[in-house]
Design a protein around this motif. Sequence first.
Motif, mmCIF file in Angstrom:
data_model
loop_
_atom_site.group_PDB
_atom_site.id
_atom_site.type_symbol
_atom_site.label_atom_id
_atom_site.label_comp_id
_atom_site.label_asym_id
_atom_site.label_seq_id
_atom_site.Cartn_x
_atom_site.Cartn_y
_atom_site.Cartn_z
ATOM 1 N N MET A 286 0.843 -1.187 0.000
ATOM 2 C CA MET A 286 0.000 0.000 0.000
ATOM 3 C C MET A 286 0.885 1.245 0.000
ATOM 4 O O MET A 286 1.503 1.587 1.002
ATOM 5 N N VAL A 287 0.980 1.909 -1.136
ATOM 6 C CA VAL A 287 1.821 3.096 -1.273
ATOM 7 C C VAL A 287 1.004 4.234 -1.864
ATOM 8 O O VAL A 287 1.441 4.923 -2.771
ATOM 9 N N PHE B 232 7.597 -2.522 -3.943
ATOM 10 C CA PHE B 232 6.999 -3.324 -5.019
ATOM 11 C C PHE B 232 8.082 -4.218 -5.613
ATOM 12 O O PHE B 232 9.269 -4.091 -5.293
ATOM 13 N N THR B 233 7.654 -5.119 -6.474
ATOM 14 C CA THR B 233 8.569 -6.035 -7.132
ATOM 15 C C THR B 233 8.408 -5.918 -8.641
ATOM 16 O O THR B 233 7.284 -5.844 -9.143
ATOM 17 N N LEU B 234 9.542 -5.881 -9.338
ATOM 18 C CA LEU B 234 9.519 -5.984 -10.801
ATOM 19 C C LEU B 234 9.708 -7.462 -11.120
ATOM 20 O O LEU B 234 10.819 -7.994 -11.132
ATOM 21 N N GLY B 235 8.586 -8.134 -11.360
ATOM 22 C CA GLY B 235 8.628 -9.586 -11.483
ATOM 23 C C GLY B 235 8.363 -10.112 -12.868
ATOM 24 O O GLY B 235 8.242 -11.313 -13.046
ATOM 25 N N GLY B 236 8.257 -9.299 -13.895
ATOM 26 C CA GLY B 236 7.975 -9.772 -15.248
ATOM 27 C C GLY B 236 8.997 -9.283 -16.241
ATOM 28 O O GLY B 236 9.746 -8.356 -15.985
ATOM 29 N N THR B 237 9.114 -9.966 -17.419
ATOM 30 C CA THR B 237 9.966 -9.541 -18.523
ATOM 31 C C THR B 237 9.158 -9.614 -19.803
ATOM 32 O O THR B 237 7.981 -9.972 -19.796
ATOM 33 N N VAL C 98 4.648 9.038 1.437
ATOM 34 C CA VAL C 98 4.462 9.012 -0.018
ATOM 35 C C VAL C 98 3.647 10.246 -0.404
ATOM 36 O O VAL C 98 2.547 10.468 0.090
ATOM 37 N N MET C 99 4.197 11.057 -1.289
ATOM 38 C CA MET C 99 3.523 12.266 -1.736
ATOM 39 C C MET C 99 2.916 12.111 -3.127
ATOM 40 O O MET C 99 1.934 12.772 -3.459
ATOM 41 N N GLU C 100 3.503 11.235 -3.930
ATOM 42 C CA GLU C 100 3.034 11.070 -5.307
ATOM 43 C C GLU C 100 3.404 9.677 -5.773
ATOM 44 O O GLU C 100 4.491 9.175 -5.464
ATOM 45 N N THR C 101 2.522 9.010 -6.518
ATOM 46 C CA THR C 101 2.819 7.681 -7.026
ATOM 47 C C THR C 101 2.280 7.524 -8.439
ATOM 48 O O THR C 101 1.213 8.034 -8.774
ATOM 49 N N LYS C 102 3.081 6.852 -9.259
ATOM 50 C CA LYS C 102 2.672 6.512 -10.619
ATOM 51 C C LYS C 102 2.605 5.008 -10.811
ATOM 52 O O LYS C 102 2.510 4.528 -11.932
#
Length: 533
Positions: free
Chosen positions: A236-237, A250-255, A347-351
Amino acid sequence: MKWVPTWCVGSLLAVLMPTIVPACHHGQTHAHSSEGSSETQIHGHSHGHNGDGGVPREAITLNGVKTQLFVDFPRLIAGQESPFSAHLTLLDSHLAVTEGRVVVELAGGGQPPERFSVTGPSSPGIFRPVVKPQHSVLRTVTVTLQSETVSETHHMGEFPVFAGFKEALGVPKTQEDESSIVFSLENQWMVPFRVAPVAVSVIRSTTAVFGEIIRPTDAEAWVVAPRAGRVTEMVMVAPGSPVVSGAPLFTLGGTHLEGADKTAFDLALKQADIRVKAARREVDRLRPLVSQGVVPTKRMVDAQTAVEEAVADQGAARKRLDQLERSQRVDGVVDGFVVAAPMGGTVMETKLVPGAWVSAGDPLLRIVDPARLFLEVKVPEKEVPRIQNVFGVLVRLNKEHAWTEIPREALVFVGTDVDPDTRTVPVRFRFDGIDPSRVVGMVVEARLLLDAGRNVLAVPLDAVTDDAGVDVVYVQTGGESFERRAVRLGVQQGDMVEVVSGLTEGEWIVVKGAYSVRLASLSTDSTGHGHAH
């Protein structure tokens, strides 16, 4: 503060004669005696100016720690009722006292104490005990307020108890200053109003500047994608969420191979292995033939090239299979790249979008430390010579806020270059602390402190009014009387200003509601006598 009448000693000698005047009884009274003293409780009893037989009245104002007493009463005569009109005001709020018990005590003169009390005010702030002294002697008078919220005793001093009406009328009354401005307590209680004593304060030289709340560069960080991939396992961010330094975000889990068939990748690798082996066998077969001159050398070069190509295809197939395996779940966990918070904060901003594909270097999340702020003030270049020794800064977010002092220890730096556009030099202070009213980018009013300060008489700015170009303060000369006093002002610091001349330490002045007193001074009616004493 205490205002009392001035008594003539010669007149007092005639006052204390044992002439007894028959008592006049009003209403219902109850007498209580204890250890030689008596206390009379008055019920349902009210007095105005009438019924005093023309006896001069005395008016006393006393400021205690918690309350102000303004009491008005006819001169005390042995055996006669003297109705007191005791106005009690809470000093911190300048509101009327609305409950409690008031006790008037007469003591001294070689006679037992006498007490007279009333429970509850006849109207808000006004208590009316009726005093009926029995002994024609010099008495010490006190008025005590007893309530659940505040208790205080006011010592009024010594007053004679006259032997009769003739003696009471024979002592001249202190002349009142007819130039006084009258503003009744009933009116004071109805408007924002407050009085306070003039006191010595530390006032420092200042220069007015404007400041801006900014955030230090190291109190903010963008989280960027370290590589290409698909966003998975996101915590939750949302904006406003707190994060801890080092906590996973978070995780970058794909290619780009996500969703591919692993069987096909296995087959491709096996086929690449077969081609490598076949190409190497061909090189081994041709080597003796080339040395014997049976086949041309070119055939050998082509075979070696085929080996290199087969090895390259083999390596690519193995890499594709490894990428696919890393992107697949193992025991329910994505075997990917975990991205952690580079700093603690909010957290002030998230994309971030769950499941979205991101490229390396994409900004995904902005984290700030809300407790770390700077106040940067812009000093006009003409004032730069005065800021070589900065002792701090006063800042006010808006007119509704009080001035806040930022000490010298919070000074970060004083600029050395003049901005060519604004012609100012920056001076920066730490302005740490979590306060919702402190918003980055806000322009605020500020005053740089330029010395350690001096002990001077100072009053709140709200106490000063502009009367036809003259700075005026209203001095309280009695509970309901005020004097217009012209003053000369000096250095201003925040909400306080130095008084160079016109006031004396300890004088009580109007610090809130001065304009109401000015209006009363312009009125032709008796603003100060809106009630009956």
